[in-house]
Design a protein around this motif. Structure first.
Motif, short mmCIF file in Angstrom:
data_model
loop_
_atom_site.label_atom_id
_atom_site.label_comp_id
_atom_site.label_asym_id
_atom_site.label_seq_id
_atom_site.Cartn_x
_atom_site.Cartn_y
_atom_site.Cartn_z
N ALA A 9 0.83 -1.21 0.00
CA ALA A 9 0.00 0.00 0.00
C ALA A 9 0.86 1.26 0.00
N LEU A 10 1.86 1.30 0.87
CA LEU A 10 2.73 2.48 0.93
C LEU A 10 3.55 2.63 -0.35
N LEU A 69 -12.70 0.87 -6.40
CA LEU A 69 -12.63 2.20 -7.04
C LEU A 69 -11.28 2.89 -6.86
N GLY A 70 -10.29 2.15 -6.40
CA GLY A 70 -8.94 2.69 -6.28
C GLY A 70 -8.47 2.91 -4.85
N GLY A 71 -9.33 2.64 -3.89
CA GLY A 71 -8.96 2.88 -2.50
C GLY A 71 -8.31 1.71 -1.79
N TRP A 72 -7.86 0.74 -2.56
CA TRP A 72 -7.28 -0.45 -1.93
C TRP A 72 -6.08 -0.16 -1.02
N PRO A 73 -5.20 0.82 -1.34
CA PRO A 73 -4.12 1.08 -0.38
C PRO A 73 -4.67 1.52 0.99
N GLY A 74 -5.71 2.34 0.98
CA GLY A 74 -6.33 2.76 2.23
C GLY A 74 -6.96 1.60 2.97
#
Length: 115
Positions: A9-10, A69-74
């Motif tokens: 994620a980072l 929707l693209g928030g997988w790192p969060g």
């Protein structure tokens, strides 16, 4: 100890400004991914708080939608740092599918936008 999911994620989030600076990624795309990650982390935090207070929870499908929707790192960071949805086995496969799908989409975006 830092886990693989935290590093992944980072790594994605730290790659965004580098890709913008090297002109491999448009700024709006990087801002979109960063915003979605932040919003997803906040939604996970909201759900964790609701769980502690025994209030209405955020549906798991909604959490998965934010990840897709693209928030997988969060989502990965929330699982690690908020200890939320980290032990639920049936939650892991859809989350990791969203990670893989997003990484493939991101790689394709970089491939096709840079001849």
């Amino acid at each position: 100890m830092t886990s693989f999911q935290t590093l992944l994620a980072l790594g994605q989030l730290l790659a965004l400004p580098l890709l913008v600076l090297s002109r491999h990624l448009p700024l709006p795309v990087a801002l979109f991914y960063a915003a979605m990650s932040l919003l997803t982390f906040l939604v996970y935090g909201w759900d964790k708080r609701a769980a502690r207070l025994k209030r209405q929870r955020v549906p798991e499908q909604t959490l998965h939608t934010w990840s897709w929707l693209g928030g997988w790192p969060g989502a990965l960071l929330a699982r690690q740092f908020l200890r939320h949805k980290s032990s639920k086995k049936e939650y892991k496969l859809p989350l990791w599918l969203s990670v893989a799908g997003n990484l493939l989409f991101f790689a394709a975006l970089l491939w096709w936008s840079n001849p």
